[in-house]
Design a protein around this motif. Structure first.
Motif, PDB file in Angstrom:
ATOM      1  N   LEU A 320     -19.123  47.595 -34.485  1.00  0.00           N
ATOM      2  CA  LEU A 320     -20.575  47.664 -34.310  1.00  0.00           C
ATOM      3  C   LEU A 320     -20.982  48.857 -33.454  1.00  0.00           C
ATOM      4  CD1 LEU A 320     -23.459  46.652 -34.610  1.00  0.00           C
ATOM      5  CD2 LEU A 320     -23.037  45.074 -32.709  1.00  0.00           C
ATOM      6  N   VAL A 343     -22.313  48.817 -24.226  1.00  0.00           N
ATOM      7  CA  VAL A 343     -21.523  47.747 -24.837  1.00  0.00           C
ATOM      8  C   VAL A 343     -21.343  46.630 -23.816  1.00  0.00           C
ATOM      9  CG1 VAL A 343     -20.299  49.325 -26.368  1.00  0.00           C
ATOM     10  CG2 VAL A 343     -19.281  48.713 -24.160  1.00  0.00           C
ATOM     11  N   ALA A 344     -21.190  45.430 -24.367  1.00  0.00           N
ATOM     12  CA  ALA A 344     -20.956  44.269 -23.497  1.00  0.00           C
ATOM     13  C   ALA A 344     -19.514  43.793 -23.630  1.00  0.00           C
ATOM     14  CB  ALA A 344     -21.925  43.150 -23.861  1.00  0.00           C
ATOM     15  N   GLY A 345     -18.729  44.553 -24.379  1.00  0.00           N
ATOM     16  CA  GLY A 345     -17.349  44.111 -24.605  1.00  0.00           C
ATOM     17  C   GLY A 345     -17.287  42.839 -25.432  1.00  0.00           C
ATOM     18  N   THR A 346     -18.270  42.704 -26.322  1.00  0.00           N
ATOM     19  CA  THR A 346     -18.335  41.495 -27.137  1.00  0.00           C
ATOM     20  C   THR A 346     -17.301  41.541 -28.251  1.00  0.00           C
ATOM     21  OG1 THR A 346     -20.709  41.630 -26.746  1.00  0.00           O
ATOM     22  CG2 THR A 346     -19.948  39.977 -28.328  1.00  0.00           C
ATOM     23  N   ALA A 347     -16.698  40.414 -28.533  1.00  0.00           N
ATOM     24  CA  ALA A 347     -15.722  40.351 -29.617  1.00  0.00           C
ATOM     25  C   ALA A 347     -15.656  38.950 -30.181  1.00  0.00           C
ATOM     26  CB  ALA A 347     -14.340  40.766 -29.113  1.00  0.00           C
ATOM     27  N   ALA A 348     -15.288  38.869 -31.445  1.00  0.00           N
ATOM     28  CA  ALA A 348     -15.151  37.570 -32.105  1.00  0.00           C
ATOM     29  C   ALA A 348     -13.867  37.556 -32.910  1.00  0.00           C
ATOM     30  CB  ALA A 348     -16.337  37.319 -33.030  1.00  0.00           C
ATOM     31  N   ALA A 357     -15.287  33.705 -29.314  1.00  0.00           N
ATOM     32  CA  ALA A 357     -16.034  34.926 -28.997  1.00  0.00           C
ATOM     33  C   ALA A 357     -16.074  35.108 -27.495  1.00  0.00           C
ATOM     34  CB  ALA A 357     -17.456  34.849 -29.552  1.00  0.00           C
ATOM     35  N   SER A 424     -22.483  32.881 -29.146  1.00  0.00           N
ATOM     36  CA  SER A 424     -22.218  33.961 -28.183  1.00  0.00           C
ATOM     37  C   SER A 424     -23.320  35.005 -28.205  1.00  0.00           C
ATOM     38  CB  SER A 424     -20.859  34.614 -28.468  1.00  0.00           C
ATOM     39  OG  SER A 424     -20.925  35.512 -29.572  1.00  0.00           O
ATOM     40  N   HIS A 425     -24.061  35.100 -29.313  1.00  0.00           N
ATOM     41  CA  HIS A 425     -25.173  36.055 -29.378  1.00  0.00           C
ATOM     42  C   HIS A 425     -26.143  35.844 -28.210  1.00  0.00           C
ATOM     43  CE1 HIS A 425     -23.644  37.226 -33.168  1.00  0.00           C
ATOM     44  NE2 HIS A 425     -24.647  36.956 -33.970  1.00  0.00           N
ATOM     45  N   VAL A 428     -24.775  37.384 -25.049  1.00  0.00           N
ATOM     46  CA  VAL A 428     -24.916  38.847 -25.033  1.00  0.00           C
ATOM     47  C   VAL A 428     -26.281  39.201 -24.442  1.00  0.00           C
ATOM     48  CG1 VAL A 428     -25.113  40.933 -26.445  1.00  0.00           C
ATOM     49  CG2 VAL A 428     -23.381  39.199 -27.007  1.00  0.00           C
TER      50      VAL A 428
ATOM     51  N   ALA B 426     -30.229  33.489 -29.754  1.00  0.00           N
ATOM     52  CA  ALA B 426     -30.399  34.859 -29.248  1.00  0.00           C
ATOM     53  C   ALA B 426     -31.870  35.259 -29.245  1.00  0.00           C
ATOM     54  CB  ALA B 426     -29.594  35.840 -30.090  1.00  0.00           C
ATOM     55  N   TYR B 443     -28.340  45.405 -29.173  1.00  0.00           N
ATOM     56  CA  TYR B 443     -27.477  44.373 -28.581  1.00  0.00           C
ATOM     57  C   TYR B 443     -26.067  44.473 -29.156  1.00  0.00           C
ATOM     58  CZ  TYR B 443     -30.677  41.460 -25.824  1.00  0.00           C
ATOM     59  OH  TYR B 443     -31.512  40.969 -24.857  1.00  0.00           O
ATOM     60  N   ASP B 444     -25.106  44.315 -28.269  1.00  0.00           N
ATOM     61  CA  ASP B 444     -23.700  44.381 -28.661  1.00  0.00           C
ATOM     62  C   ASP B 444     -23.236  42.983 -29.103  1.00  0.00           C
ATOM     63  OD1 ASP B 444     -21.102  45.257 -28.996  1.00  0.00           O
ATOM     64  OD2 ASP B 444     -20.585  45.066 -26.866  1.00  0.00           O
ATOM     65  N   LEU B 445     -23.751  42.543 -30.250  1.00  0.00           N
ATOM     66  CA  LEU B 445     -23.429  41.197 -30.732  1.00  0.00           C
ATOM     67  C   LEU B 445     -22.019  41.140 -31.322  1.00  0.00           C
ATOM     68  CD1 LEU B 445     -26.741  40.055 -32.510  1.00  0.00           C
ATOM     69  CD2 LEU B 445     -26.062  39.817 -30.108  1.00  0.00           C
ATOM     70  N   ALA B 446     -21.455  39.956 -31.247  1.00  0.00           N
ATOM     71  CA  ALA B 446     -20.110  39.741 -31.787  1.00  0.00           C
ATOM     72  C   ALA B 446     -20.096  40.007 -33.289  1.00  0.00           C
ATOM     73  CB  ALA B 446     -19.665  38.311 -31.516  1.00  0.00           C
ATOM     74  N   TYR B 447     -18.997  40.617 -33.749  1.00  0.00           N
ATOM     75  CA  TYR B 447     -18.809  40.815 -35.182  1.00  0.00           C
ATOM     76  C   TYR B 447     -17.357  40.579 -35.574  1.00  0.00           C
ATOM     77  CZ  TYR B 447     -17.219  43.374 -39.254  1.00  0.00           C
ATOM     78  OH  TYR B 447     -16.574  43.715 -40.412  1.00  0.00           O
ATOM     79  N   ALA B 448     -17.175  39.830 -36.618  1.00  0.00           N
ATOM     80  CA  ALA B 448     -15.894  39.758 -37.340  1.00  0.00           C
ATOM     81  C   ALA B 448     -16.245  39.259 -38.741  1.00  0.00           C
ATOM     82  CB  ALA B 448     -14.907  38.836 -36.635  1.00  0.00           C
ATOM     83  N   PHE B 451     -17.798  35.877 -39.875  1.00  0.00           N
ATOM     84  CA  PHE B 451     -18.999  35.393 -39.200  1.00  0.00           C
ATOM     85  C   PHE B 451     -20.260  36.163 -39.527  1.00  0.00           C
ATOM     86  CE2 PHE B 451     -15.249  34.878 -36.521  1.00  0.00           C
ATOM     87  CZ  PHE B 451     -15.171  33.497 -36.540  1.00  0.00           C
ATOM     88  N   THR B 454     -21.207  43.824 -39.993  1.00  0.00           N
ATOM     89  CA  THR B 454     -21.071  44.571 -38.743  1.00  0.00           C
ATOM     90  C   THR B 454     -22.367  44.516 -37.940  1.00  0.00           C
ATOM     91  OG1 THR B 454     -19.613  46.049 -39.958  1.00  0.00           O
ATOM     92  CG2 THR B 454     -20.288  46.734 -37.756  1.00  0.00           C
TER      93      THR B 454
END
Lengths: 469, 469
Positions: A320, A343-348, A357, A424-425, A428, B426, B443-448, B451, B454
């Motif tokens: 992203l 970035v917030a270091g977000t990951a899933a 997440a 998790s959104h 964030v 959110a 926003y640095d939302l989670a992505y995979a 889910f 991107t």
């Protein structure tokens, strides 16, 4: 007429190229990509290898032909940029046809990252893979297909470590318990491989909370993944092709090994051009993703970004951010200066039948280094109303600063489809907007029995953590 | 020793009672509840009627006995408060045993809301139900059970309107296309009833966006619900029990009718005590949920709350607000003054196989009245990566203020389990924190891939709306 040159044709590069051309059709946009694939979803490779996606082409969101024809971008695949001269504003690219020199008014370096190959004994033996490129994905899929073809019938009598192939070729070793390691464990187990996962540290998904890591580890074990925590791989053995993974304590026979030991930014080209790297070792940029050289931008997996909680540069190479920063650069170059955001270091991640997440700061040492006094609390709550059928639990970890009560980070885990990732959104937003735990606990979140309890698990976590502050 | 008296033993009342007693064990806490049920999840009634929940007791989170024994609360069920004297600080309750006078130091009015029974011809005929109480739920479940028992076999040859019972008893009419109407359509259709849903206005779920309403309406029709939009019910017909629903254009034969025409706050007791109502007709309170009389609080479905976007009082009687405000009052009375926070008008609903949520301001007239210049955009995007198996779409509507670019509200719809509701969390943050569309899109939302894409659909909606500002 001005020229925008992009080095690297994946997420950041193609986002920037597309947006710049769309917003300023007079711009000449030239993209050099050393490989044949552009704008591909490398994140989808585990699912291609698993067999849920049938062709590599499905991972490509826009084809080279579409970029050329529909978006009017001068995309040159098979062209590797070997030199950048920021003084003369010229790049040199090498292809089968020889060398090309291309001048630019604006330049974007989007060279991405390379899979880390640790200096382990035997790492060059055939059958030891990484998963960083489409080619890697293709090879791994072929390995899976070949293995299944050679031994299509399960042989459960051969014992747990070799349950479908003779001479343990049905066992695979994965080195590293990050996203790639966890996703590939699922992909390979689904193909009846016996998966051995080696993690040097004491938990998988180390950027997530301890509690989330534990839930994921427990689930991996339930799914018959042999998980070795605190277990550093010292070498691979094999005569011709890999036959075993060796740690200090163990020697596990395998027919394949995968390195999921992270990535590092590809910065050599930039460094040679006098472009500065930041403290993380990735290319340093400002809020507009500008490097220290005039009109030279950097974005994606080769560049740093600033963390929304600490304001400090971090290296979090994810899709992203590459897309977002690429797009912002495109807007800027088209005449509308745009910050891409931090970035917030977000990951899933999905792991078999669960999802997880994380976002923000969770590690207490990192939080303290950033001047916070971190407190963490984890709760486990029902994912739907207690009386509603099915459902399960959601584990929520929240970390806050004791002095300001600010939410610093969160980590969630639930059954797949029970909402850890989409929930998790909201976290964030909480870390980005610097709200307090008390403010979060007062959020008017949606509630209905098929989706959560009256207090969504996020609110419960905020209430419980609030009680500790 | 001081005494905290609560009038009404559901969400707001029992939350306040429990929290006050927990935080200040020396407090005497007395709760008067006119019925026998306390702390029940009325939101679960449609699923009880549907048959997914087997007993009414399952909807009760804490039993009267547990409140009395474990939480040391003097809970008096079967006691209706008939008078409040704020000058002498005394309430009078009536029960089978006669009248009780109880003095108080702090009083909470949590009398809830009553189902609206519109003044329609024939509304008193047997077989015309509302769904506001546990008793209503019990009766409706009994109706369903009785109907199925009498005619357990489907009779498809009887035509679409009467497909399982003789003389059209298998057809039911629902008046109102709000949450109750939609959830009960699902509950009754699952029991093989032919469902006719009448909505006076031109769309269902009228507080959601037009686009969400349309998606839900389309889905209801796909599920064989006969949906009559812009169709006001003028009367019920029947000799003894209901036999038909009548609108200006139609007469539909039914064996049962359900009124889902909203609720109104129960305020008579408060009004008699000189407690002021606000512009919405519910009890007026300040940020601490205090009324105009000293030490008299009001919360839950009988009270107003301030909207987080407009700051103005609104009447949004939903479970979380009742719990949240009750809890805050409990803390305040225990000596820790606590604001319960405003409401965003957030709501979620499941309709057969889809889910929807909304928050903030969507209606342009309301937004303009609040001083905004509203702009709305709706997008439809994939709920998972395009190449990832299964998945579907998410429809996202965002409304923003053209002048400030602030996000004012959002509405989402997706397949059940595809995340419309959890994603709405959110947007609650976005409207509460008053962020702009541009900030949201960064926003640095989670992505995979399992889910989202991107750019999560929320980000895509923000990008598209941002382009219109």
């Amino acid at each position: 007429m001005s020229t925008f040159v992009v080095v690297g044709g994946d997420a950041a590069g193609m986002s920037a190229a597309s947006k710049a051309k769309r917003d300023d059709p007079d711009l000449d946009v030239v993209v050099f990509e050393k490989g044949e694939w552009v704008s591909y979803g490398a994140c989808g490779l585990p699912y291609y290898i698993k067999g849920e996606i049938q062709t590599l082409e499905e991972l490509v969101s826009v084809t080279p032909e579409q970029f050329r024809q529909k978006r009017d971008i001068d995309l040159r695949t098979g062209h590797e940029v070997v030199d950048i001269d920021p003084d003369d504003r010229v790049v040199t690219a090498r292809s089968e046809g020889g060398e090309t020199r291309q001048s630019y008014d604006h330049l974007l370096i989007a060279t991405g990252a390379a899979a880390v190959v640790p200096p382990i004994d035997g790492v060059d033996i055939e059958g030891v893979y990484t998963l960083g490129s489409m080619t890697d994905g293709k090879e791994l899929r072929e390995f899976v297909a070949r293995s299944r073809e050679e031994s299509p019938v399960e042989q459960p009598d051969r014992g747990p470590a070799c349950h479908f192939l003779e001479s343990c070729e049905g066992a695979v070793g994965i080195v590293g318990g990050g996203y790639i390691g966890v996703e590939m464990a699922e992909a390979l187990a689904a193909n009846d491989f016996e998966v051995h996962l080696f993690q040097r540290g004491d938990r998988v998904l180390k950027t997530f909370s301890d509690a989330t890591s534990e839930s994921v580890a427990e689930h991996l074990r339930e799914q018959d993944v042999a998980l070795y925590l605190g277990s550093e791989v010292e070498g691979f053995e094999g005569d011709g092709t890999v036959e075993a993974v060796r740690t200090a304590e163990k020697r596990i026979e395998v027919g394949m090994a995968l390195l999921g030991t992270g990535v590092r930014p590809r910065t050599a080209l930039a460094e040679d051009a006098g472009i500065e790297l930041g403290p993380t070792g990735a290319i340093e940029t400002d809020a507009y993703r500008r490097t220290n050289r005039p009109d030279v931008y950097a974005a994606g997996d080769c560049a740093e970004a600033e963390h929304v909680v600490t304001g400090k540069p971090v290296y979090v190479p994810l899709a992203l951010t590459a897309n977002r920063h690429g797009r912002a650069i495109g807007q800027t170059i088209a005449g509308n200066p745009t910050e891409g955001g931090g970035v917030a270091g977000t990951a899933a991640v999905k792991a078999f039948e669960i999802e997880a997440a994380r976002t923000g700061l969770l590690d207490h040492d990192i939080a303290r280094d950033a001047g916070f006094d971190p407190v963490t609390e984890t709760i486990e709550a029902k994912s739907r109303a207690g009386y509603y059928p099915e459902g399960g639990t959601v584990g929520v970890t929240l970390t806050a600063d004791r002095r300001s009560n600010r939410v610093l980070g969160g980590s969630l885990v639930s059954g797949y489809g029970e909402g850890a990732v989409h929930r998790s959104h909201a976290l964030v937003g909480a870390v980005t907007e610097r709200i307090t735990v008390g403010e979060l606990s007062n959020y008017d979140l949606a509630y209905a029995p098929p989706f959560n309890t009256t207090w969504d698990p996020i609110l419960t976590a905020a209430k419980v953590l609030g009680g500790k502050l």
